[in-house]
Design an enzyme around this catalytic site. Structure first.
Site, PDB file in Angstrom:
ATOM      1  N   TYR A 134     -39.176  -5.872  29.144  1.00  0.00           N
ATOM      2  CA  TYR A 134     -39.122  -4.616  29.588  1.00  0.00           C
ATOM      3  C   TYR A 134     -38.257  -4.530  31.014  1.00  0.00           C
ATOM      4  O   TYR A 134     -37.713  -3.225  31.679  1.00  0.00           O
ATOM      5  CB  TYR A 134     -40.526  -5.198  30.301  1.00  0.00           C
ATOM      6  CG  TYR A 134     -41.821  -5.012  29.836  1.00  0.00           C
ATOM      7  CD1 TYR A 134     -41.639  -4.069  29.412  1.00  0.00           C
ATOM      8  CD2 TYR A 134     -42.842  -5.919  29.437  1.00  0.00           C
ATOM      9  CE1 TYR A 134     -42.860  -3.987  28.003  1.00  0.00           C
ATOM     10  CE2 TYR A 134     -43.907  -5.304  28.547  1.00  0.00           C
ATOM     11  CZ  TYR A 134     -44.062  -4.854  28.712  1.00  0.00           C
ATOM     12  OH  TYR A 134     -44.878  -4.193  27.200  1.00  0.00           O
ATOM     13  N   LYS A 173     -28.375 -10.358  59.659  1.00  0.00           N
ATOM     14  CA  LYS A 173     -27.862 -10.336  60.733  1.00  0.00           C
ATOM     15  C   LYS A 173     -26.297 -11.125  60.932  1.00  0.00           C
ATOM     16  O   LYS A 173     -26.308 -12.007  60.585  1.00  0.00           O
ATOM     17  CB  LYS A 173     -29.352 -11.162  61.917  1.00  0.00           C
ATOM     18  CG  LYS A 173     -30.424 -10.704  61.494  1.00  0.00           C
ATOM     19  CD  LYS A 173     -31.399 -11.125  62.118  1.00  0.00           C
ATOM     20  CE  LYS A 173     -33.491 -11.174  62.310  1.00  0.00           C
ATOM     21  NZ  LYS A 173     -32.995 -11.454  60.596  1.00  0.00           N
ATOM     22  N   ASP A 193     -20.186 -21.613  38.951  1.00  0.00           N
ATOM     23  CA  ASP A 193     -20.454 -23.237  39.435  1.00  0.00           C
ATOM     24  C   ASP A 193     -22.211 -23.233  38.894  1.00  0.00           C
ATOM     25  O   ASP A 193     -22.532 -24.049  39.644  1.00  0.00           O
ATOM     26  CB  ASP A 193     -19.883 -22.909  40.598  1.00  0.00           C
ATOM     27  CG  ASP A 193     -19.587 -24.966  40.570  1.00  0.00           C
ATOM     28  OD1 ASP A 193     -20.262 -25.210  39.651  1.00  0.00           O
ATOM     29  OD2 ASP A 193     -19.940 -25.348  42.015  1.00  0.00           O
ATOM     30  N   LEU A 216     -21.468   7.792  77.923  1.00  0.00           N
ATOM     31  CA  LEU A 216     -22.045   7.175  78.882  1.00  0.00           C
ATOM     32  C   LEU A 216     -22.565   5.660  78.538  1.00  0.00           C
ATOM     33  O   LEU A 216     -21.294   5.269  79.050  1.00  0.00           O
ATOM     34  CB  LEU A 216     -23.590   7.716  79.638  1.00  0.00           C
ATOM     35  CG  LEU A 216     -23.148   8.726  80.240  1.00  0.00           C
ATOM     36  CD1 LEU A 216     -24.667   9.275  80.921  1.00  0.00           C
ATOM     37  CD2 LEU A 216     -22.552   8.714  81.292  1.00  0.00           C
ATOM     38  N   SER A 276     -44.453 -10.757  23.696  1.00  0.00           N
ATOM     39  CA  SER A 276     -44.689  -9.840  22.938  1.00  0.00           C
ATOM     40  C   SER A 276     -43.984  -9.146  22.307  1.00  0.00           C
ATOM     41  O   SER A 276     -44.310  -8.373  21.523  1.00  0.00           O
ATOM     42  CB  SER A 276     -46.578  -9.970  22.423  1.00  0.00           C
ATOM     43  OG  SER A 276     -46.486  -9.253  23.554  1.00  0.00           O
TER      44      SER A 276
END
Ligand SMILES: *[C@@H]1O[C@H](CO)[C@@H](O)[C@H](O)[C@H]1NC(C)=O
Ligand SMILES: *[C@@H]1O[C@H](CO)[C@@H](O)[C@H](O)[C@H]1NC(C)=O
Ligand SMILES: *[C@@H]1O[C@H](CO)[C@@H](O)[C@H](O)[C@H]1NC(C)=O
Ligand SMILES: *[C@@H]1O[C@H](CO)[C@@H](O)[C@H](O)[C@H]1NC(C)=O
Ligand SMILES: *[C@@H]1O[C@H](CO)[C@@H](O)[C@H](O)[C@H]1NC(C)=O
Ligand SMILES: *[C@@H]1O[C@H](CO)[C@@H](O)[C@H](O)[C@H]1NC(C)=O
Ligand SMILES: *[C@@H]1O[C@H](CO)[C@@H](O)[C@H](O)[C@H]1NC(C)=O
Length: 630
Positions: free
Chosen positions: A132, A334, A461, A296, A159
């Protein structure tokens, strides 16, 4: 200066909370075939039925790929009208073979069925290797999903046989009232390729970035636009039918190009393009207002930075150069401060050490693994941040401090497969169920990696020490420091450097000629398979001599009395009925993976499908007897 302001401005625009999200982008959830939608429609299945109409004309973009590279075969695959496909793509001869990766517009009728929109088609399974997952991701290029295929078809994942006919709901959607008011008449389902980005797509289809951001529920406030994953789809709202002139041919990147594919997206050209596109439709007043705020803010930031430098603390800021080399900051990744890393690992104390240069620690309340590296990690970061497959280790973030790099990964409770098989005594890994699941997991990860971009990636690897296990003993592939893109071609891809890798796992053509192809991973995977069956290391000592596991198994299979010879090799700890039968089936599969000729090795798709069949039979004879798996 102008460019910086502009970029900040764009970040501002894209980070406005998204009140008009029409559909949600699936992200990479589509690579995991066990999502559920019990609490409401999930984009991992299809698009939600939330439009003004129950049924409408919609369009798909399909990239020609042999054997689906003529109007006839593509319209057969998608159950669309061949004459319409020919007409809209300005192709006169339906049998004409189109160049690979040419975008073809496919008109479909999209309608609600339950909570999702779908365009129905059917597909006759052609070969034994299809799953699938491969049908959804490879054949249909992400235009359907394995979750919905599993639901719509009566056959279990194990199957699928050639000749079976599957119902395939394709991803499509109809405009919502909100979109219709703004002039959207059609939604085009665009199948994302490995080098696509939102700006280029918007430019080609002459639509505003804003409308695409809204249509897909993107909220990422990133410089480079939302992160798109290959084999997923996005919706493009169109006010007129798409034109053949808006389609393109995706030429594969030239051979030997740098594997840092996403880098190309961070260039002046696209910044200029951003300028043009965001300029459209936004009143000067708003621009002026936003720019002043940004200006600013920027000045304030710059003053703060200057102050920090004066105080001698400048180094603790995000390492600018590092960020640029990492190329694009996406939301998922992050950038940590060194102090955070140091605190998490308690000053890199030995009690936190879980491997050579790998530490565990707690960052923001979550246990993570932190790998310390001297060499440049940009390559690994650039690859891993785009991949988000269940069977490939997740990278959370990175940090640089005095030229040392720290990569922060998800923590894998059960450590490496190598330690689990050879060092610890772990009763959980003494069942066939568990070992087969590990094999299936690694094979799935490799299948994804090999098909991940136009050229595919090679891990280079694969070994039992680079397979890590989570708390449920599900396996993930780790350590991508050697990974590189593979250029599939007649001549393969020759690496000029000396062969790097792990002894006992390296394919002969790689040791001898430095040939880098996905098949070298298949070879290494064959060795891991034998380890799973024998519990022996890839290189082990016998009577004081080093023995290569792969060779030991080859010689056991030669001559007579194979069963007795294999009996000595099979892991005595392995608990199972029909031990010999399964051992033989797996060893046969691994020997195919270990063929001397790379081209005689099975593809990972074939390996996955064989393993799933073995798994099904194992599950029939061996009921689950611990709580690890769901
Ligand atoms: C998109 O996701 C949000 C938050 O998860 C949800 O509230 C919203 O209903 C989803 N939209 C669609 C169209 O599914
Ligand atoms: C596609 O072609 C096959 C035979 O080549 C045929 O059996 C099938 O019905 C066709 N499907 C559609 C949707 O036309
Ligand atoms: C269709 O293709 C022909 C050449 O094959 C070209 O001359 C013509 O302009 C194209 N039409 C459109 C609408 O693109
Ligand atoms: C598409 O298929 C689903 C079931 O597979 C069915 O409920 C729906 O009516 C079909 N839609 C059309 C337009 O045939
Ligand atoms: C699906 O399977 C159930 C039982 O397993 C069977 O009763 C039903 O007829 C099947 N449906 C189709 C469409 O094959
Ligand atoms: C792009 O769309 C605008 C309207 O949104 C239209 O005025 C313009 O002609 C289009 N450009 C092209 C090249 O089709
Ligand atoms: C439609 O237009 C309105 C105002 O012109 C805008 O606020 C809204 O975000 C737009 N909706 C979409 C889906 O683009």
């Amino acid at each position: 200066m102008d460019q910086i302001l502009l970029i900040l401005f764009i970040i501002f625009c894209l980070s406005i909370p998204n009140f008009y999200a029409q559909q949600n982008y699936s992200g990479n959830s589509v690579t995991n075939c066990d999502n559920n939608d019990e609490t409401g429609p999930s984009p991992a299945f299809l698009y939600t039925c939330n439009g003004r109409k129950q049924s409408c004309q919609a369009f798909l973009i399909f990239k020609s790929q042999p054997p689906y590279d003529t109007v006839t075969s593509i319209s057969n695959l998608t159950s669309s009208d061949p004459s319409e496909v020919a007409h809209i793509n300005n192709i006169t001869n339906s049998a004409e073979v189109l160049p690979p990766d040419k975008e073809v517009i496919v008109p479909v009728i999209c309608s609600c069925s339950g909570q999702y929109y779908q365009a129905n088609t059917s597909f006759t399974i052609p070969t034994n290797d299809d799953t699938y997952f491969t049908i959804a991701q490879n054949t249909y290029q992400g235009l359907t999903s394995c979750d919905i295929l599993l639901r719509e078809n009566n056959y279990s994942a194990t199957s699928l046989n050639p000749g079976l006919i599957l119902q395939i709901p394709l991803r499509c959607a109809c405009p919502t009232s909100n979109q219709a008011v703004n002039g959207t008449k059609f939604l085009l389902t665009y199948s994302v390729g490995s080098v696509d980005n939102v700006y280029d797509i918007c430019e080609r289809f002459n639509v505003s970035i804003r409308s695409v951001v809204h249509a897909n529920g993107f909220t990422e406030n990133v410089l480079d636009g939302p992160v798109l994953f290959p084999f997923t789809t996005i919706l493009i709202p169109l006010s007129t039918e798409p034109l053949s002139s808006q389609t393109t041919i995706h030429y594969p990147p030239p051979p030997y190009s740098s594997p840092l594919i996403p880098l190309s997206r961070y260039n002046i050209r696209s910044s200029n393009r951003l300028y043009v596109w965001t300029g459209i439709g936004i009143s000067l007043l708003v621009i002026f207002f936003v720019l002043s705020i940004v200006l600013l803010h920027y000045k304030k930031k710059r003053n703060e930075a200057a102050q920090k430098i004066r105080k001698g603390k400048g180094k603790e800021d995000l390492p600018e150069e590092f960020l640029l080399r990492i190329a694009n900051i996406d939301q998922g990744l992050k950038f940590y401060k060194y102090e955070e890393i140091n605190a998490a690992t308690e000053n890199f104390s030995t009690k936190n050490m879980i491997g050579s240069s790998v530490y565990c620690g707690i960052l923001n309340g979550e246990t993570v693994a932190i790998k310390k590296m001297i060499k440049n990690v940009c390559k690994e970061v650039n690859l891993l941040k785009k991949i988000n497959h269940f069977n490939i280790i997740s990278l959370y973030g990175a940090c640089e401090h005095h030229e040392v790099f720290y990569l922060v990964y998800e923590f894998m409770e059960n450590g490496s497969l190598k330690d689990l098989l050879h060092k610890k005594s772990a009763p959980e890994v003494e069942s066939w169920n568990c070992r087969i699941q590990i094999a299936v997991d690694v094979a799935h990860g490799l299948l994804y990696l090999h098909n991940f971009t136009d050229t595919g990636y090679v891990h280079k690897d694969i070994s039992s020490s680079n397979v890590l296990l989570d708390k449920h003993l599900r396996a993930k592939i780790a350590n991508f420091s050697l990974a590189r893109s593979a250029v599939r071609g007649e001549s393969g891809n020759v690496s000029t450097k000396t062969a790097l890798g792990t002894k006992g796992y390296m394919a002969p053509e790689y040791i001898e000629y430095g040939l880098v192809t996905p098949e070298m991973d298949t070879y290494s995977f064959g060795v891991v398979l034998i380890e799973l069956v024998t519990g022996k290391e890839a290189v082990y000592k016998q009577d004081g001599e080093e023995v290569l596991l792969a060779e030991a198994v080859f010689s056991a299979m030669e001559g007579g009395n194979v069963e007795a010879k294999l009996g000595c090799l099979i892991d005595p700890n392995l608990q199972a009925k029909n031990k010999m039968e399964f051992a033989l089936r797996i060893i046969k599969l691994s020997l195919a993976c270990l063929s001397q000729e790379p081209e005689s090795r099975p593809s990972m798709a074939e390996v996955v499908s064989s393993l799933l069949k073995i798994q099904l039979d194992v599950q029939r004879t061996e009921p689950f007897f611990w709580n690890g798996f769901v």
